[in-house]
Design a protein around this motif. Structure first.
Motif, mmCIF file in Angstrom:
data_model
loop_
_atom_site.group_PDB
_atom_site.id
_atom_site.type_symbol
_atom_site.label_atom_id
_atom_site.label_comp_id
_atom_site.label_asym_id
_atom_site.label_seq_id
_atom_site.Cartn_x
_atom_site.Cartn_y
_atom_site.Cartn_z
ATOM 1 N N LEU A 1 -8.726 39.830 -26.638
ATOM 2 C CA LEU A 1 -8.099 38.512 -26.707
ATOM 3 C C LEU A 1 -7.579 38.070 -25.338
ATOM 4 C CD1 LEU A 1 -6.170 38.766 -30.108
ATOM 5 C CD2 LEU A 1 -8.277 37.488 -29.622
ATOM 6 N N CYS A 2 -7.035 39.002 -24.574
ATOM 7 C CA CYS A 2 -6.588 38.672 -23.219
ATOM 8 C C CYS A 2 -7.759 38.195 -22.373
ATOM 9 C CB CYS A 2 -5.927 39.889 -22.557
ATOM 10 S SG CYS A 2 -4.302 40.266 -23.219
ATOM 11 N N THR A 3 -8.868 38.895 -22.448
ATOM 12 C CA THR A 3 -10.038 38.564 -21.639
ATOM 13 C C THR A 3 -10.703 37.266 -22.086
ATOM 14 O OG1 THR A 3 -10.443 40.907 -21.274
ATOM 15 C CG2 THR A 3 -12.268 39.434 -20.858
ATOM 16 N N THR A 4 -10.779 37.048 -23.376
ATOM 17 C CA THR A 4 -11.552 35.903 -23.881
ATOM 18 C C THR A 4 -10.722 34.639 -24.091
ATOM 19 O OG1 THR A 4 -11.254 36.653 -26.158
ATOM 20 C CG2 THR A 4 -13.261 37.354 -25.010
ATOM 21 N N ILE A 5 -9.393 34.781 -24.195
ATOM 22 C CA ILE A 5 -8.568 33.598 -24.474
ATOM 23 C C ILE A 5 -7.374 33.479 -23.524
ATOM 24 C CG2 ILE A 5 -7.153 32.420 -26.201
ATOM 25 C CD1 ILE A 5 -8.890 33.830 -28.342
ATOM 26 N N PHE A 6 -6.473 34.457 -23.565
ATOM 27 C CA PHE A 6 -5.187 34.326 -22.887
ATOM 28 C C PHE A 6 -5.290 34.166 -21.373
ATOM 29 C CE2 PHE A 6 -3.752 37.174 -26.568
ATOM 30 C CZ PHE A 6 -3.557 36.087 -27.397
ATOM 31 N N PHE A 7 -6.194 34.860 -20.721
ATOM 32 C CA PHE A 7 -6.289 34.824 -19.265
ATOM 33 C C PHE A 7 -7.291 33.801 -18.746
ATOM 34 C CE2 PHE A 7 -4.949 39.559 -19.163
ATOM 35 C CZ PHE A 7 -3.638 39.196 -19.405
ATOM 36 N N ARG A 8 -7.821 32.980 -19.615
ATOM 37 C CA ARG A 8 -8.776 31.952 -19.204
ATOM 38 C C ARG A 8 -8.055 30.656 -18.874
ATOM 39 N NH1 ARG A 8 -14.396 32.071 -22.503
ATOM 40 N NH2 ARG A 8 -15.093 34.043 -21.648
ATOM 41 N N GLU A 9 -8.644 29.902 -17.972
ATOM 42 C CA GLU A 9 -8.084 28.606 -17.608
ATOM 43 C C GLU A 9 -8.469 27.557 -18.645
ATOM 44 O OE1 GLU A 9 -7.355 27.313 -14.047
ATOM 45 O OE2 GLU A 9 -7.064 29.288 -13.177
ATOM 46 N N ASP A 10 -7.594 26.614 -18.843
ATOM 47 C CA ASP A 10 -7.840 25.519 -19.773
ATOM 48 C C ASP A 10 -8.819 24.536 -19.132
ATOM 49 O OD1 ASP A 10 -7.705 23.481 -21.632
ATOM 50 O OD2 ASP A 10 -5.532 23.636 -21.859
ATOM 51 N N THR A 11 -9.880 24.183 -19.859
ATOM 52 C CA THR A 11 -10.874 23.238 -19.332
ATOM 53 C C THR A 11 -10.553 21.800 -19.731
ATOM 54 O OG1 THR A 11 -12.283 23.490 -21.272
ATOM 55 C CG2 THR A 11 -12.701 24.970 -19.411
ATOM 56 N N TYR A 12 -9.601 21.603 -20.621
ATOM 57 C CA TYR A 12 -9.152 20.292 -21.095
ATOM 58 C C TYR A 12 -10.235 19.500 -21.817
ATOM 59 C CZ TYR A 12 -5.310 21.521 -18.080
ATOM 60 O OH TYR A 12 -4.267 22.187 -17.500
ATOM 61 N N GLU A 13 -11.273 20.175 -22.270
ATOM 62 C CA GLU A 13 -12.283 19.515 -23.096
ATOM 63 C C GLU A 13 -12.859 20.529 -24.070
ATOM 64 O OE1 GLU A 13 -16.479 19.256 -21.156
ATOM 65 O OE2 GLU A 13 -15.028 18.850 -19.559
ATOM 66 N N LYS A 14 -13.156 20.057 -25.249
ATOM 67 C CA LYS A 14 -13.736 20.930 -26.268
ATOM 68 C C LYS A 14 -15.239 21.019 -26.028
ATOM 69 C CE LYS A 14 -10.301 19.923 -29.827
ATOM 70 N NZ LYS A 14 -9.318 20.756 -29.308
ATOM 71 N N ARG A 15 -15.737 22.266 -25.905
ATOM 72 C CA ARG A 15 -17.169 22.481 -25.675
ATOM 73 C C ARG A 15 -17.695 23.426 -26.748
ATOM 74 N NH1 ARG A 15 -17.407 24.779 -19.912
ATOM 75 N NH2 ARG A 15 -15.597 25.851 -20.698
ATOM 76 N N TYR A 16 -18.907 23.147 -27.190
ATOM 77 C CA TYR A 16 -19.490 23.996 -28.228
ATOM 78 C C TYR A 16 -21.013 23.964 -28.142
ATOM 79 C CZ TYR A 16 -19.558 19.391 -30.387
ATOM 80 O OH TYR A 16 -19.731 18.060 -30.623
ATOM 81 N N MET A 17 -21.627 25.042 -28.657
ATOM 82 C CA MET A 17 -23.076 25.149 -28.766
ATOM 83 C C MET A 17 -23.351 25.709 -30.154
ATOM 84 S SD MET A 17 -26.120 24.782 -27.844
ATOM 85 C CE MET A 17 -26.239 24.378 -26.132
ATOM 86 N N LEU A 18 -23.875 24.849 -31.035
ATOM 87 C CA LEU A 18 -24.040 25.225 -32.439
ATOM 88 C C LEU A 18 -25.459 25.653 -32.794
ATOM 89 C CD1 LEU A 18 -21.867 22.394 -34.024
ATOM 90 C CD2 LEU A 18 -21.198 24.729 -33.450
ATOM 91 N N ARG A 19 -26.381 25.621 -31.852
ATOM 92 C CA ARG A 19 -27.761 26.015 -32.149
ATOM 93 C C ARG A 19 -27.900 27.534 -32.022
ATOM 94 N NH1 ARG A 19 -31.911 24.155 -28.170
ATOM 95 N NH2 ARG A 19 -33.035 26.098 -28.232
ATOM 96 N N PRO A 20 -28.215 28.226 -33.111
ATOM 97 C CA PRO A 20 -28.342 29.689 -33.048
ATOM 98 C C PRO A 20 -29.497 30.130 -32.139
ATOM 99 C CG PRO A 20 -28.230 28.936 -35.324
ATOM 100 C CD PRO A 20 -28.389 27.724 -34.464
#
Length: 178
Positions: free
Chosen positions: A65-84
């Motif tokens: 969780l630290c690596t994937t969320i807590f220590f990451r910078e905020d990009t201020y935009e929601k980004r997603y890729m829904l194509r498997p």
């Protein structure tokens, strides 16, 4: 398509993009702890082993969780890729390194799940790996600290399955040798 293995290795080990050195050391210590626990399984499977595995699981999940969320910078935009499996259509060195990192990141989770669960069922491990990965991806989307990516969920779940199978095979071999 030719892949540059040196580039992929360097990308995975870079501190600011890839897996931090502290994470590598932490994972190494956690894997050593699992090996120690496995060798303690001579004739029985005591509650201590499950409790130790559960504690290691919680500690490692916190590192993830630290690596994937807590220590990451905020990009201020929601980004997603829904194509498997989109990543396999545009595969290149950096993307291959990210796929490898996502799989490697969840292998210890599978190991610890194997030790912590009383009933050894692959479906349980797969469900926990999927749920944890989905939680991380959803949190990245909501907090704008990453990209919600279906491929990451697939690769993380695959890593969890690999880790669980490694534990299960070692568990069976040690029990058979005892």
């Amino acid at each position: 398509m030719k892949f540059d293995s040196e580039y992929i290795t360097n990308y995975i080990l870079e501190y600011d993009i890839g897996i931090p050195l502290a994470m590598i050391i932490g994972v190494s210590l956690l894997v050593c702890a699992v090996v120690f626990i496995l060798f303690q399984l001579k004739t029985s499977y005591p509650v201590f082993i499950r409790q130790a595995s559960f504690c290691l699981f919680i500690g490692y999940v916190f590192l993830v969780l630290c690596t994937t969320i807590f220590f990451r910078e905020d990009t201020y935009e929601k980004r997603y890729m829904l194509r498997p499996l989109w990543s396999y259509t545009v595969l290149y060195n950096k993307l291959l390194a990210q796929i490898i990192m996502n799989i490697l990141l969840f292998i210890p989770i599978g190991l610890f799940i194997g030790g912590a669960l009383k009933k050894k069922l692959l479906l349980n491990a797969m469900g926990i790996g999927f749920a944890l990965s989905f939680f991380i991806e959803l949190t990245q989307l909501v907090s704008t600290r990453g990209v919600f990516n279906i491929d990451d969920i697939i690769h993380n779940t695959l890593g969890c399955i690999i880790g669980y199978l490694c534990f299960f095979i070692c568990f069976k071999l040690i029990r058979r040798a005892a």
